[in-house]
Design a protein around this motif. Sequence first.
Motif, mmCIF file in Angstrom:
data_model
loop_
_atom_site.group_PDB
_atom_site.id
_atom_site.type_symbol
_atom_site.label_atom_id
_atom_site.label_comp_id
_atom_site.label_asym_id
_atom_site.label_seq_id
_atom_site.Cartn_x
_atom_site.Cartn_y
_atom_site.Cartn_z
ATOM 1 N N THR A 1 21.131 -19.205 19.384
ATOM 2 C CA THR A 1 22.014 -19.781 20.398
ATOM 3 C C THR A 1 23.432 -19.229 20.344
ATOM 4 O O THR A 1 24.147 -19.311 21.341
ATOM 5 C CB THR A 1 22.078 -21.316 20.246
ATOM 6 O OG1 THR A 1 22.533 -21.637 18.937
ATOM 7 C CG2 THR A 1 20.715 -21.941 20.491
ATOM 8 N N GLU B 1 26.136 -16.578 20.705
ATOM 9 C CA GLU B 1 26.251 -15.301 21.403
ATOM 10 C C GLU B 1 26.630 -14.166 20.452
ATOM 11 O O GLU B 1 26.113 -13.047 20.581
ATOM 12 C CB GLU B 1 27.287 -15.396 22.533
ATOM 13 C CG GLU B 1 27.376 -14.154 23.384
ATOM 14 C CD GLU B 1 26.086 -13.814 24.118
ATOM 15 O OE1 GLU B 1 25.858 -12.617 24.368
ATOM 16 O OE2 GLU B 1 25.313 -14.722 24.433
ATOM 17 N N ARG C 1 23.534 -13.076 18.659
ATOM 18 C CA ARG C 1 22.648 -12.393 19.605
ATOM 19 C C ARG C 1 23.147 -10.968 19.866
ATOM 20 O O ARG C 1 22.375 -10.013 19.873
ATOM 21 C CB ARG C 1 22.571 -13.195 20.909
ATOM 22 C CG ARG C 1 21.452 -12.777 21.799
ATOM 23 C CD ARG C 1 21.195 -13.682 23.005
ATOM 24 N NE ARG C 1 22.279 -14.494 23.466
ATOM 25 C CZ ARG C 1 22.346 -15.820 23.311
ATOM 26 N NH1 ARG C 1 21.380 -16.461 22.701
ATOM 27 N NH2 ARG C 1 23.362 -16.503 23.774
ATOM 28 N N GLU C 2 24.461 -10.808 20.042
ATOM 29 C CA GLU C 2 25.029 -9.482 20.272
ATOM 30 C C GLU C 2 24.854 -8.578 19.052
ATOM 31 O O GLU C 2 24.563 -7.390 19.188
ATOM 32 C CB GLU C 2 26.509 -9.596 20.647
ATOM 33 C CG GLU C 2 26.741 -10.172 22.020
ATOM 34 C CD GLU C 2 26.091 -9.352 23.124
ATOM 35 O OE1 GLU C 2 26.163 -8.115 23.084
ATOM 36 O OE2 GLU C 2 25.494 -9.971 24.036
#
Length: 69
Positions: free
Chosen positions: A43, A45, A48-49
């Motif tokens: 969740t 960011e 995730r990046e």
Amino acid sequence: MGQVLQFRLPPVRDEVQPGAELDLLSAVDFALRDLIDIANHVTLEAVREQAKACHAMLAAAYDAEFERA
């Protein structure tokens, strides 16, 4: 307070027998699959990046190895 990330356990892969040596390209292939799972289920960011950036780096190295052959 930090956020605890709970990742799903990856499914058992039958491509490599337990105890068998794992070659580098197979290890990179497995890492690429795991990074896709991480990027799709996390969740934060920033995480995730980072997973996407690691995936891009490993994918480029993986592809370059096959172009050399």
